[in-house]
Design an enzyme around this catalytic site. Structure first.
Site, PDB file in Angstrom:
ATOM      1  CG  ASP A  25      -1.808   1.195   1.318  1.00  0.00           C
ATOM      2  OD1 ASP A  25      -2.763   1.257   0.536  1.00  0.00           O
ATOM      3  OD2 ASP A  25      -1.539   2.083   2.149  1.00  0.00           O
ATOM      4  CD  GLU A  39      15.413 -15.643   2.586  1.00  0.00           C
ATOM      5  OE1 GLU A  39      14.852 -16.348   3.463  1.00  0.00           O
ATOM      6  OE2 GLU A  39      16.088 -14.633   2.858  1.00  0.00           O
TER       7      GLU A  39
END
Length: 534
Positions: A210, A251
């Site tokens: 956001d 990851e």
């Protein structure tokens, strides 16, 4: 078969996925208290599978006082009790994934709620304390510090500064209840990196960021100055933050989509470099008027600005902040601008619905990912909210001039002959539904082959199964004035008629789908789109 899983998505699923935005509070009420919740979403997963979407983006579901619809987060590791529990969120993520649907969550890094533990501690600790260094506290100007520290303007209007009883002011670019974090402080960075790992460990496939361009502030918090870099929009320090986030996402094979409102193309694409965000919202297309030249320019500019960094474009017609598509396209001014919103704007919903159907086929035919805001597949209009029921702070911060964003957040209609159109069976919804809402109910539309819902279902199925969709070029074709016509791969052609008269279709072997029926001569009517096989 209802509820059957989609085909497993490719590793780069996010490059051309159809992603459905869920505003939990208004999607479906599972416990009958008038507020949408995770139980309601879980019960409607078969509907989302049938619709044909590949991922769900949830607006904030965290603990929040709801001063700004959940974008005032009090605790990122707790689900708001109105929506359910963390265990329910974990079940929802897992159940959706079993059905072939990934989960994207919202993170709000610019600010937190004034109920957040950090801010409560900062207020209690007083001036000059380490706790206040996590935010932007500053003495005021004037003889007694009664004037705000600078001349900035809040995103919601008015000053972005509020003064505490001890005399210091704190910064909030949005509502008073949303104090801005100090991203120059290492603890702020560590906390958000931990929050990302927390949700990635629970199976989240992506994060929507956001207000992604607002985090970093000029440390001097100066007044606006001519020729100077903007003090809080798109500062260069942001890119180091997002590079560290990208390393974490990699990851977990997760992705980011940024909410980045920037008119400067060169600055915008910096966020999409291979070591930063995967995608960003395309507000240029969302705000574009219903005009052939402007739409073509928006498409060309979007594809051109993404090409150098190899990032896919995103296409969206509406979201939880924007006037609903059928209403916007039914007005004289068909673009979108927050400053232009006003009560009582005349709207031709029949015209707007016709255009929204055509726009759906246009957006779904373009290369990249597409975002579908809940209720758009039902053709819901913007609702007029009674003045005494409006909750959006944008309305109040404007002094009552702006109708706010509640009109696009009204709870969805599911079953026409049930109380509150099947949203929840016991309590009145948190926002009132218009009297006409039951006529848009999903059960009625599912039984109507010509409904907006079935148009979206068919289009999303073709988008998954026809080889011409997905990544790849857009090749414009010669067309009559007011007509947009372009070819994709494998003979797929999209034609959109924005002209005054019906248009002849280009040579084709099959009509795959039209937004409305062709006329008796096989021509494409005004404000209608078609997918063809050449």
């Amino acid at each position: 078969m209802e509820g059957s899983p989609l085909e497993p998505a490719a590793p780069n699923w996010w490059r051309d996925a159809a992603i459905y935005q869920i505003y939990v509070r208004s999607f479906a009420d599972g416990d009958g208290d008038g507020t949408g919740d995770l139980a309601g979403v879980r019960a409607r997963l078969p509907y989302l599978v049938d619709l044909g979407v590949e991922a769900l983006w949830f607006t904030p579901w965290y603990l929040s006082p709801l001063a700004d619809g959940g974008y005032d987060v009090a605790d990122y590791r707790t689900i708001d009790p109105a929506f359910g529990t963390l265990a329910e969120a974990e079940k929802l993520i897992a159940e959706a994934r079993e059905l072939g649907i990934r989960t994207i969550i919202d993170v709000v890094p610019n600010h937190v709620s004034d109920r957040h533990a950090w801010f409560r501690a900062a207020v209690a600790a007083g001036s000059g304390s380490p706790e206040r260094e996590l935010f932007h506290f500053k003495a005021g100007r004037g003889e007694n510090g009664e004037i705000p520290p600078n001349d900035w303007v809040s995103e919601f209007g008015g000053t972005p500064w509020t003064r505490l009883d001890d005399g210091e002011w704190y910064l909030h670019l949005f509502a008073t209840e949303q104090p801005d974090l100090n991203w120059a402080h290492p603890a702020v960075r560590r906390e958000h990196e931990d929050v990302l790992r927390f949700w990635f460990e629970r199976g989240v496939a992506g994060v929507r960021i956001d207000s992604a361009a607002l985090l970093a502030k000029d440390p001097a918090l100066p007044d606006f100055g001519e020729g100077d870099p903007h003090p809080f929009v798109d500062r260069d320090e942001l890119h180091d933050i997002y590079r560290s986030w990208r390393a974490i996402a990699d990851e977990y094979d997760a992705i980011f989509v940024g909410e980045v409102w920037l008119p400067d193309t060169e600055r915008f694409v910096r966020y999409l470099r291979p070591d930063e965000l995967h995608t960003a919202f395309n507000f240029k297309f969302l705000a574009c008027p219903w005009d052939p030249a402007l739409l073509r320019a928006a498409i060309d500019e979007t594809l051109a600005e993404h090409a150098p960094v190899g990032a896919p474009a995103t296409w969206v017609l509406c979201n939880h902040d924007v006037t609903r598509t059928v209403t916007r396209y039914g007005r004289e001014a068909t673009g979108f601008d927050f400053a232009a919103k006003a009560f009582g704007t005349p709207t031709d919903l029949e015209l707007g619905t016709r255009r929204a159907r055509a726009a759906a086929l246009l957006s779904l035919a373009l290369p990249g990912a597409v975002y579908l805001y809940q209720g758009e597949e039902l053709g819901l209009p913007e609702a007029d909210i009674p003045l005494d029921r409006i909750q959006d702070p944008m309305h109040f911060r404007s002094g009552g001039k702006d109708p706010g964003r509640d009109g696009c957040r009204v709870p969805l209609p599911w079953v026409a002959d049930e109380p509150y159109a099947g949203f929840g069976s016991e309590a009145e919804p948190w926002l009132p539904q218009p009297a006409s809402w039951a006529s848009y109910a999903a059960d009625l539309q599912a039984a109507d082959p010509a409904s907006m819902l079935n148009l979206y279902r068919t289009a999303l199925r073709l988008r998954r199964t026809e080889p011409g969709f997905g990544d790849g070029p857009v090749n414009w074709m010669d067309a009559a004035p007011g007509v947009l016509s372009f070819a994709r791969a494998d003979g797929l052609v999209c034609v959109l008629n924005l002209g005054a008269e019906p248009a002849d279709l280009p040579a084709h072997s099959a009509v795959l789908l039209t937004s409305d029926p062709l006329d008796t001569g096989g021509r494409l009517p005004r404000d209608t789109a078609a997918w063809l096989r050449a």
